[in-house]
Design a protein around this motif. Sequence first.
Motif, PDB file in Angstrom:
ATOM      1  N   LEU A  74     -26.678  62.782  75.576  1.00 13.47           N
ATOM      2  CA  LEU A  74     -25.652  63.666  76.142  1.00 13.47           C
ATOM      3  C   LEU A  74     -25.055  64.525  75.040  1.00 13.47           C
ATOM      4  CD1 LEU A  74     -23.943  61.119  78.536  1.00 13.47           C
ATOM      5  CD2 LEU A  74     -25.340  63.092  79.205  1.00 13.47           C
ATOM      6  N   PHE A  75     -25.177  65.806  75.191  1.00  9.87           N
ATOM      7  CA  PHE A  75     -24.700  66.748  74.184  1.00  9.87           C
ATOM      8  C   PHE A  75     -23.499  67.515  74.721  1.00  9.87           C
ATOM      9  CE2 PHE A  75     -29.228  66.027  73.645  1.00  9.87           C
ATOM     10  CZ  PHE A  75     -29.276  65.607  72.328  1.00  9.87           C
ATOM     11  N   THR A  76     -22.600  67.875  73.821  1.00  7.29           N
ATOM     12  CA  THR A  76     -21.405  68.602  74.229  1.00  7.29           C
ATOM     13  C   THR A  76     -21.566  70.110  74.078  1.00  7.29           C
ATOM     14  OG1 THR A  76     -20.466  68.250  72.023  1.00  7.29           O
ATOM     15  CG2 THR A  76     -19.818  66.702  73.764  1.00  7.29           C
ATOM     16  N   LYS A  77     -22.489  70.509  73.202  1.00  9.82           N
ATOM     17  CA  LYS A  77     -22.682  71.945  72.965  1.00  9.82           C
ATOM     18  C   LYS A  77     -24.079  72.205  72.431  1.00  9.82           C
ATOM     19  CE  LYS A  77     -20.524  75.878  70.654  1.00  9.82           C
ATOM     20  NZ  LYS A  77     -19.468  76.312  69.734  1.00  9.82           N
ATOM     21  N   VAL A  78     -24.668  73.298  72.878  1.00  8.18           N
ATOM     22  CA  VAL A  78     -25.951  73.753  72.346  1.00  8.18           C
ATOM     23  C   VAL A  78     -25.701  75.099  71.680  1.00  8.18           C
ATOM     24  CG1 VAL A  78     -28.309  74.456  72.887  1.00  8.18           C
ATOM     25  CG2 VAL A  78     -27.265  72.565  74.147  1.00  8.18           C
ATOM     26  N   LYS A  79     -26.029  75.174  70.377  1.00  8.00           N
ATOM     27  CA  LYS A  79     -25.863  76.412  69.622  1.00  8.00           C
ATOM     28  C   LYS A  79     -27.211  77.122  69.570  1.00  8.00           C
ATOM     29  CE  LYS A  79     -23.233  73.701  66.603  1.00  8.00           C
ATOM     30  NZ  LYS A  79     -23.138  73.239  65.241  1.00  8.00           N
ATOM     31  N   ALA A 125     -30.490  65.604  77.852  1.00  7.62           N
ATOM     32  CA  ALA A 125     -31.911  65.732  77.506  1.00  7.62           C
ATOM     33  C   ALA A 125     -32.303  64.448  76.790  1.00  7.62           C
ATOM     34  CB  ALA A 125     -32.149  66.939  76.612  1.00  7.62           C
ATOM     35  N   ASN A 126     -33.403  63.834  77.227  1.00  7.11           N
ATOM     36  CA  ASN A 126     -33.795  62.559  76.627  1.00  7.11           C
ATOM     37  C   ASN A 126     -35.230  62.560  76.118  1.00  7.11           C
ATOM     38  OD1 ASN A 126     -35.126  62.539  79.068  1.00  7.11           O
ATOM     39  ND2 ASN A 126     -34.535  60.465  79.629  1.00  7.11           N
TER      40      ASN A 126
END
Length: 154
Positions: A80-85, A122-123
């Motif tokens: 689990l990601f909080t932000k994608v740059k 995304a896993n």
Amino acid sequence: MTSTKKMLFVCLVIILTGCVTKKEGMPKIKQGVFGTLNWIEGNMMPSPDEPKAKAHKVVTRELQVYEVVTFKDVEGEAPLFTKVKGRLIKTIKSNANGFYECELAVGEYSVFTVEPDGKLFANNFDGSGKINSINVMPESTIKLDIQINYKAAY
């Protein structure tokens, strides 16, 4: 109606139903990515004392497709990601059957689901750190079924 006609009618209905069923989950796009989103939750371990959780259910989610990203391009902890740059290419949504499809240009992309709390899931990761990456080739589609399983125990 004679029994032969009834039998032919039943056979025709079965054949037509089979044709409709086969089309479900098939992409209409000529180039890009498609698949089904499945939610998996609970105890997935075989155990004599506890029943195994229901295998999965399809879910509706928003998906975000980025130019391919690696772990250096995201914030938060996998899966689990909080932000994608990275550069957001498209945002799409799966239907009530969990099916999605997205027309894409030739290139390499990362696909995330947007979870109800706003985190990006995304896993799937490769050896070079690419996150849930796909490589779209000319005139081809890629089937990417996503198992949203961060609440499952294996």
